[in-house]
Design a protein around this motif. Structure first.
Motif, PDB file in Angstrom:
ATOM      1  N   LEU A 155      45.815  36.282  38.216  1.00 18.28           N
ATOM      2  CA  LEU A 155      43.816  36.144  38.523  1.00 18.28           C
ATOM      3  C   LEU A 155      43.675  35.203  39.378  1.00 18.28           C
ATOM      4  N   GLU A 156      43.120  35.179  39.547  1.00 13.98           N
ATOM      5  CA  GLU A 156      42.456  33.707  40.814  1.00 13.98           C
ATOM      6  C   GLU A 156      40.998  33.326  40.142  1.00 13.98           C
ATOM      7  N   GLY A 157      40.665  33.537  39.022  1.00 12.78           N
ATOM      8  CA  GLY A 157      39.451  33.484  37.703  1.00 12.78           C
ATOM      9  C   GLY A 157      39.392  33.499  36.567  1.00 12.78           C
ATOM     10  N   GLU A 158      38.259  33.720  35.739  1.00 10.48           N
ATOM     11  CA  GLU A 158      38.948  33.813  34.495  1.00 10.48           C
ATOM     12  C   GLU A 158      39.520  35.401  33.768  1.00 10.48           C
ATOM     13  N   TYR A 159      38.788  36.237  34.596  1.00 11.61           N
ATOM     14  CA  TYR A 159      38.981  37.580  34.219  1.00 11.61           C
ATOM     15  C   TYR A 159      39.072  38.751  34.918  1.00 11.61           C
ATOM     16  N   ILE A 160      39.740  39.454  35.023  1.00  5.81           N
ATOM     17  CA  ILE A 160      38.735  40.957  36.054  1.00  5.81           C
ATOM     18  C   ILE A 160      38.643  42.796  35.776  1.00  5.81           C
ATOM     19  N   PRO A 161      37.283  43.012  35.636  1.00  2.00           N
ATOM     20  CA  PRO A 161      37.470  43.863  35.007  1.00  2.00           C
ATOM     21  C   PRO A 161      38.327  44.911  35.307  1.00  2.00           C
ATOM     22  N   LEU A 162      39.078  45.448  34.419  1.00  2.00           N
ATOM     23  CA  LEU A 162      39.811  46.727  34.717  1.00  2.00           C
ATOM     24  C   LEU A 162      39.883  47.279  35.793  1.00  2.00           C
ATOM     25  N   ILE A 163      38.289  48.118  35.584  1.00  2.00           N
ATOM     26  CA  ILE A 163      38.630  49.009  36.877  1.00  2.00           C
ATOM     27  C   ILE A 163      38.912  48.403  38.096  1.00  2.00           C
ATOM     28  N   GLN A 164      38.103  47.391  38.376  1.00  2.00           N
ATOM     29  CA  GLN A 164      38.725  46.241  39.650  1.00  2.00           C
ATOM     30  C   GLN A 164      40.318  46.195  39.445  1.00  2.00           C
ATOM     31  N   LEU A 165      40.627  45.844  38.722  1.00  2.00           N
ATOM     32  CA  LEU A 165      42.182  45.606  38.130  1.00  2.00           C
ATOM     33  C   LEU A 165      42.789  46.980  38.546  1.00  2.00           C
ATOM     34  N   LEU A 166      42.709  47.955  39.151  1.00  2.00           N
ATOM     35  CA  LEU A 166      43.361  49.094  39.262  1.00  2.00           C
ATOM     36  C   LEU A 166      42.964  49.759  41.109  1.00  2.00           C
ATOM     37  N   LYS A 167      42.123  48.851  41.055  1.00  2.00           N
ATOM     38  CA  LYS A 167      42.026  48.848  42.459  1.00  2.00           C
ATOM     39  C   LYS A 167      42.338  48.440  42.986  1.00  2.00           C
ATOM     40  N   ALA A 168      42.530  47.241  42.421  1.00  2.00           N
ATOM     41  CA  ALA A 168      43.547  45.784  43.508  1.00  2.00           C
ATOM     42  C   ALA A 168      44.579  45.804  43.537  1.00  2.00           C
ATOM     43  N   THR A 169      45.470  46.834  42.912  1.00  2.00           N
ATOM     44  CA  THR A 169      46.285  47.406  42.295  1.00  2.00           C
ATOM     45  C   THR A 169      47.117  48.770  43.275  1.00  2.00           C
ATOM     46  N   ASN A 170      45.682  49.085  43.597  1.00  2.00           N
ATOM     47  CA  ASN A 170      45.947  50.483  44.656  1.00  2.00           C
ATOM     48  C   ASN A 170      46.849  51.132  43.560  1.00  2.00           C
TER      49      ASN A 170
END
Length: 68
Positions: free
Chosen positions: A6-21
């Protein structure tokens, strides 16, 4: 297991699922969350805008994402 840095304070769940492919689109991510396919720290969570922070664990279709 996937370790997501994580590069910030948080990541939204849907963005996390996309970011991890694990999903192809944000729309697909919203669908799997709303259908209860995602566990957040061991519990099914239906919040699409859930703020995932360091130390959290997300389970989805046999994949475990640890946020570091």
């Amino acid at each position: 297991m996937i370790n997501f840095e994580l590069e910030g304070e948080y990541i939204p769940l849907i963005q996390l699922l996309k970011a991890t492919n694990l999903v192809q689109t944000g729309g697909e991510a919203q669908i799997v969350v709303s259908e209860g396919e995602v566990k957040y720290n061991g519990e099914v969570d239906y919040r699409k805008r859930l703020k995932v922070k360091k130390g959290d664990v997300v389970d989805f279709r046999g994949q475990k994402i640890t946020v570091v």
